[in-house]
Structures are given as structure tokens and as C-alpha cells.
Write an enzyme that holds these catalytic residues in place. Structure first.
Site, PDB file in Angstrom:
ATOM      1  N   ARG A 124     -11.318   5.185  58.627  1.00  0.00           N
ATOM      2  CA  ARG A 124     -11.773   4.827  59.902  1.00  0.00           C
ATOM      3  C   ARG A 124     -12.828   3.834  60.207  1.00  0.00           C
ATOM      4  O   ARG A 124     -12.908   3.273  61.145  1.00  0.00           O
ATOM      5  CB  ARG A 124     -12.089   6.132  60.591  1.00  0.00           C
TER       6      ARG A 124
ATOM      7  N   SER B 164     -16.947   8.965  67.155  1.00  0.00           N
ATOM      8  CA  SER B 164     -16.000   9.459  66.035  1.00  0.00           C
ATOM      9  C   SER B 164     -14.689   8.478  65.508  1.00  0.00           C
ATOM     10  O   SER B 164     -14.549   8.336  64.157  1.00  0.00           O
ATOM     11  CB  SER B 164     -15.544  10.739  66.235  1.00  0.00           C
TER      12      SER B 164
ATOM     13  N   GLU C  88      -6.033  12.052  76.792  1.00  0.00           N
ATOM     14  CA  GLU C  88      -5.276  11.420  75.967  1.00  0.00           C
ATOM     15  C   GLU C  88      -3.748  10.672  76.379  1.00  0.00           C
ATOM     16  O   GLU C  88      -3.614   9.736  76.080  1.00  0.00           O
ATOM     17  CB  GLU C  88      -5.014  12.323  74.704  1.00  0.00           C
TER      18      GLU C  88
ATOM     19  N   PHE D 100      -4.839  15.348  68.412  1.00  0.00           N
ATOM     20  CA  PHE D 100      -4.605  15.165  69.995  1.00  0.00           C
ATOM     21  C   PHE D 100      -3.522  14.249  70.405  1.00  0.00           C
ATOM     22  O   PHE D 100      -3.148  14.160  71.667  1.00  0.00           O
ATOM     23  CB  PHE D 100      -5.966  14.864  70.756  1.00  0.00           C
TER      24      PHE D 100
ATOM     25  N   HIS E 118      -9.263  11.432  61.717  1.00  0.00           N
ATOM     26  CA  HIS E 118      -9.449  12.686  61.240  1.00  0.00           C
ATOM     27  C   HIS E 118      -7.980  13.272  61.079  1.00  0.00           C
ATOM     28  O   HIS E 118      -7.458  14.224  61.780  1.00  0.00           O
ATOM     29  CB  HIS E 118     -10.223  13.570  62.421  1.00  0.00           C
TER      30      HIS E 118
ATOM     31  N   ASP F 266     -14.153  21.687  61.599  1.00  0.00           N
ATOM     32  CA  ASP F 266     -13.300  22.006  62.762  1.00  0.00           C
ATOM     33  C   ASP F 266     -12.317  23.108  62.923  1.00  0.00           C
ATOM     34  O   ASP F 266     -12.021  23.664  63.769  1.00  0.00           O
ATOM     35  CB  ASP F 266     -12.927  20.687  63.727  1.00  0.00           C
TER      36      ASP F 266
ATOM     37  N   ARG G 255     -11.074  10.642  58.012  1.00  0.00           N
ATOM     38  CA  ARG G 255     -12.747  11.028  58.340  1.00  0.00           C
ATOM     39  C   ARG G 255     -13.649  10.753  57.226  1.00  0.00           C
ATOM     40  O   ARG G 255     -14.577  10.197  57.090  1.00  0.00           O
ATOM     41  CB  ARG G 255     -13.029  12.535  58.713  1.00  0.00           C
TER      42      ARG G 255
END
Length: 317
Positions: free
Chosen positions: A9, A36, A63, A89, A113, A121, A172
């Protein structure tokens, strides 16, 4: 050239920092997760009602709305839209992703992620089946790069592609830089390529993507110390590889090498077409758990020790 050991990322953000100044047609955004997703670069400027001259849209927690708006921007023409959220998502935006592919629009979906490696999470945020959903969408190119170099190629390909959308899947956690020669560097854009070749004819092929490529290389090196000849294939974009000429595909996966292992921290069923009946898949067939990412990867078998164990089972057949 830098060979950085960084999260993909972050490598993606570095790419945007280089491409952005050259491409004023890029218009970015994020569904509430810019900090993020790392899609906001130094030259990015938010669009607002007070000042609409920016090149970055804060979409909020929407989204599907973001993805549909990106499709509209692509259909309008003159812009290359990209927008980001966590990979999990993508589910909320599924119909818009499908429409981008159906309409053959240059929409760039950025998903970060990307696996159980995101950690604490928990399973609500840890994608398992999403990569399979993306890869099975006709006309969508889904990239899951293993380091900063593959991340740069993924972005380059998505920007150059004008006949359909791309999904760029980023980690991540930090990923180790993989050494390559010029030929290997050139072959990244072919979707899959031989990253590590043994000294003699290979007797086992290990296929991996993203964060699991480093694991595959480490396992292959240990197997080499045991006298085994192991080829490692990095497959950042299976859809592009499947479009390559038969000669190239067979050079990467010779029919006579039946011992194959695919490694990906996602649903395992996608990989049967590459490993065949005699192959093995180290992947997910359950949801994840809530724990530090490293602990989860060990718990679910993404370790050098497990890869070697699976390889030894194959050799004993």
C-alpha cells in the site's frame, strides 16, 4: 531500483507520487480511508464546493457510491479515476465493479488490507473469498503484487489499459523486495513469471501471490538445501497470464512437472486449475480470527515449515 522492504500500500502511494505530476487526468479518492489506503499523495488536492479544482474526492463511507461515481467519471471521458477502500469492503461495491467490467471502462479499484495478515480487526475485516470474486469477473484485471516493483508494474498496466477496469490489491504489512534480472522484470507484465529457478530441472513448482511470494522463496531456498529442485512462480495477475501465448504459459508451467503448490492467504479453490490433480494448495477455507497478523499467518499454515511439510508429502507420493 530502491529495492525497499515496504507495505505494497505504501509502494502504491509512492507510485502515485511519481505518476500524479505526469498525469493531470488522474482523479483519485477513498471511501473514508485515505489515511489507511495511502491514496492521497503530495500533489493531491481535495475537491470541495468552495474549490472544485482539486483532483481527489473524499467519498465518505460509501463504497458503492464511490465505485459508481468512478464509473461515471470514466464514461464522461478525459479522466482516469481511481478509488480505494479495504478489500473486504469490495462487497458493498460489487455491482459497480461488475458494471465497470461490463462497460469496459478504465476504472481503477484500489483495495488494501488484503488478507488475514491485517490482524486484529478480525474476520469481519479479513478478506477470504473476495479475490476469487474479482478474478472470476470477466474483463477485470486483478493484481496482487508481492513487492514495490510488482506494485509499480501493476499501476503502470492499469494506467495504460483503456479497454477495461483493474483491481489493485495491496498489503497492510511490509513485503520483502525480491531480486530480479532484466528478463524477470520484463515478464512481470505478462501476469506470471519465473522468479526463482533451481540449478537443475525443477521437480516442484511453488506458485504464490502478494505477501506469500516471500514465503515461497524462503521455503524453496530451504528445500534447495535439502537437495530439492524448486521453481517459484510469482503470479501477480492471473487474468493477464491466461491471455499469454501457449508457448509462454507452458514454459512457466511445463506439463511434465506435476508436483505443484499454490500459496495464497485467500480462498484456496481458485488455484486448482494451476496445480492440477496432484498439486496442493495452502490457502483459506474458513474465515480468519482476531489476533496479530503474524500469529494468524502461523495459525493458518503460512509458514516455511508447513510449505516444506506439504512439499515432502508430494515427494513421497
Amino acid at each position: 531500483a530502491e529495492g525497499s522492504d515496504i507495505a505494497s500500500r505504501k509502494a502504491s502511494q509512492n507510485c502515485l507520487g511519481k505518476f500524479g505530476p505526469l498525469l493531470p487526468e488522474l482523479i483519485g479518492g477513498s471511501a473514508d480511508l485515505a489515511g489507511s489506503n495511502l491514496t492521497f499523495w503530495d500533489g493531491a488536492k481535495g475537491v470541495s464546493s468552495e474549490d472544485p479544482s482539486g483532483n481527489y474526492i473524499y467519498y465518505g463511507v460509501r463504497e458503492f457510491g464511490m465505485s459508481a461515481i468512478m464509473n461515471g467519471i470514466a464514461l464522461h471521458g478525459g479522466f482516469i479515476p481511481y478509488g480505494a477502500t479495504f478489500l473486504i469492503f469490495m462487497e458493498y461495491a460489487r455491482n459497480a465493479v461488475r458494471m465497470a467490467a461490463l462497460m469496459k471502462q478504465q476504472t481503477i479499484f484500489v483495495y488494501t488490507h488484503d488478507s488475514i495478515g491485517l490482524g486484529e480487526d478480525g474476520p469481519t475485516h479479513q478478506p477470504v473469498e473476495q479475490l476469487t470474486s474479482l478474478r472470476s469477473t470477466p474483463g477485470l484485471f486483478t493484481w496482487r503484487p508481492c513487492d514495490a516493483v510488482e506494485s509499480a508494474v501493476a499501476w503502470t498496466t492499469a494506467i495504460q489499459r483503456q479497454d477495461g477496469p483493474s483491481a489493485l490489491i495491496f498489503s497492510r504489512q511490509s513485503l520483502k523486495h525480491q531480486e530480479r534480472n532484466e528478463q524477470q522484470l520484463s515478464n512481470i507484465s505478462r501476469g506470471a513469471y519465473i522468479l526463482l529457478e533451481p540449478k537443475s530441472e525443477p521437480e516442484l513448482i511453488i506458485i504464490a501471490t502478494g505477501s506469500e511470494v516471500g514465503l515461497a522463496v524462503n521455503a524453496a531456498q530451504e528445500l534447495a538445501d535439502q537437495g530439492k529442485q524448486v521453481r517459484v512462480v510469482s503470479m501477480p495477475c492471473a487474468e493477464i497470464f491466461d491471455q499469454q501465448q501457449k508457448e509462454y504459459r507452458e514454459a512457466v508451467f511445463p506439463k511434465e512437472i506435476n508436483y505443484r503448490i499454490a500459496i495464497e492467504a485467500a480462498h484456496k479453490d481458485y488455484w486448482y486449475k494451476y496445480v492440477g490433480l496432484k498439486g496442493r494448495i495452502i490457502g483459506m477455507d474458513t474465515f480468519g480470527e482476531s489476533a496479530p497478523g503474524g500469529d494468524l499467518l502461523r495459525e493458518f499454515g503460512f509458514t516455511v515449515e508447513n510449505v516444506i511439510s506439504v512439499a515432502q508429502e508430494l515427494f513421497q507420493q
